[in-house]
Design an enzyme around this catalytic site. Sequence first.
Site, PDB file in Angstrom:
ATOM      1  CG  ASP A   9      -1.832  -1.192   1.309  1.00 46.48           C
ATOM      2  OD1 ASP A   9      -1.482  -2.258   0.759  1.00 46.48           O
ATOM      3  OD2 ASP A   9      -2.903  -1.063   1.919  1.00 46.48           O
ATOM      4  CG  HIS A  11      -2.491   4.290   2.288  1.00 37.66           C
ATOM      5  ND1 HIS A  11      -3.832   4.511   2.059  1.00 37.66           N
ATOM      6  CD2 HIS A  11      -2.392   3.040   2.806  1.00 37.66           C
ATOM      7  CE1 HIS A  11      -4.523   3.452   2.418  1.00 37.66           C
ATOM      8  NE2 HIS A  11      -3.674   2.538   2.867  1.00 37.66           N
ATOM      9  CG  ASP A  42      -5.773   0.777   0.113  1.00 38.53           C
ATOM     10  OD1 ASP A  42      -6.782   0.836  -0.633  1.00 38.53           O
ATOM     11  OD2 ASP A  42      -5.836   0.389   1.283  1.00 38.53           O
ATOM     12  CG  ASN A  75      -9.920  -0.702   1.699  1.00 40.75           C
ATOM     13  OD1 ASN A  75      -8.732  -0.858   1.444  1.00 40.75           O
ATOM     14  ND2 ASN A  75     -10.331  -0.242   2.879  1.00 40.75           N
ATOM     15  CG  HIS A  76      -8.196   3.620   1.408  1.00 41.67           C
ATOM     16  ND1 HIS A  76      -8.325   4.730   2.215  1.00 41.67           N
ATOM     17  CD2 HIS A  76      -8.000   2.576   2.254  1.00 41.67           C
ATOM     18  CE1 HIS A  76      -8.210   4.377   3.486  1.00 41.67           C
ATOM     19  NE2 HIS A  76      -7.997   3.071   3.536  1.00 41.67           N
ATOM     20  NE  ARG A 127     -18.517   3.375   5.855  1.00 44.95           N
ATOM     21  CZ  ARG A 127     -17.491   2.563   6.121  1.00 44.95           C
ATOM     22  NH1 ARG A 127     -16.920   1.873   5.141  1.00 44.95           N
ATOM     23  NH2 ARG A 127     -17.011   2.464   7.337  1.00 44.95           N
ATOM     24  CG  HIS A 207      -6.413  -4.011  -1.161  1.00 48.87           C
ATOM     25  ND1 HIS A 207      -5.181  -3.396  -1.154  1.00 48.87           N
ATOM     26  CD2 HIS A 207      -7.092  -3.488  -0.109  1.00 48.87           C
ATOM     27  CE1 HIS A 207      -5.127  -2.526  -0.154  1.00 48.87           C
ATOM     28  NE2 HIS A 207      -6.262  -2.559   0.501  1.00 48.87           N
ATOM     29  CG  HIS A 254      -6.802  -4.498   3.536  1.00 47.74           C
ATOM     30  ND1 HIS A 254      -7.441  -3.283   3.437  1.00 47.74           N
ATOM     31  CD2 HIS A 254      -7.598  -5.273   4.340  1.00 47.74           C
ATOM     32  CE1 HIS A 254      -8.570  -3.317   4.137  1.00 47.74           C
ATOM     33  NE2 HIS A 254      -8.683  -4.503   4.690  1.00 47.74           N
TER      34      HIS A 254
END
Length: 296
Positions: A9, A11, A42, A75-76, A127, A207, A254
Amino acid sequence: MGVTICIGDIHGYIHKLERVWMNLEHELRESFDDSTVIFLGDYCDRGPDTAKVIDFLVSLPERYPSQKHVFLCGNHDFAFAAFLRLLPPPPDGFSLFDTWKEYQKNEEREGWWSGEGYEEMHIQGRRWAGNIRDRYNVKKGIDFKGSIYDAAPTFESYGVPHGDGGLMKAVPEKHRKFLQDLVWVHEEEEVDTGDPEMSRTKLIAVHAGLEITKSVEEQLKVLYERDVTFPRVEALSGRKNELLEKRIILVSGHHGTLHVDKHRLIIDEGGGLEHLPIAALVFPSRIIVRDTDSHI
């Protein structure tokens, strides 16, 4: 068969990404240029440079034409794409409103986004762009950054404040296409694992992982179809993805940890935290390369 690299990830940390990429080039030398590089998802949120990270990633096929690049959806990234209305269309007769129902009790606490067009947005998009009421993340001991997804830095990297619907126009077309084209699962049929007992075996990269309570085939079907009717895609978002099968190697990110054994590998040493590294795992050597490695 050449080298296979799995990168955890990212980020939103462009300097970490550039550094781990440079360290991989240094470590692998000539074999780097024709390697298979699997990014485990991610790319956005938490760190300050999501837009620069995606710029870097979309440039790779032109800069390294002999490499094979695989960009998994995290998921992001799913939630970012959901907010931008870039998810695959649902089947006829299904409304994305239906993805809200199971979790609607959390709407007020999580401060779901309710701007123009929210009525037909997947729950994860609402969300992602929301404004969480209780700012302190007890689990991590730090404040959330805007939403439960820590999405505020992503908005800001495109020059708009968190939760601003103007993000939909601010994200350039090449970034939209990148998010739209992310794959939910990737299989390599014959990977040199570096383990003489396993020889060449199948690698599945996803992921979060696959669940032990469901068949591999059933889960892969959902992932290849990119089925958006689920409010939460467990293989992208789950925390109990512990499928272990001797006939495959399962690789994911993840989980905010580094775990390497014979069949199950988790490459997410950083977890999106500023003080922790981005890690990459290399087959067949199984060496770990980090952005923090120093080559003198």
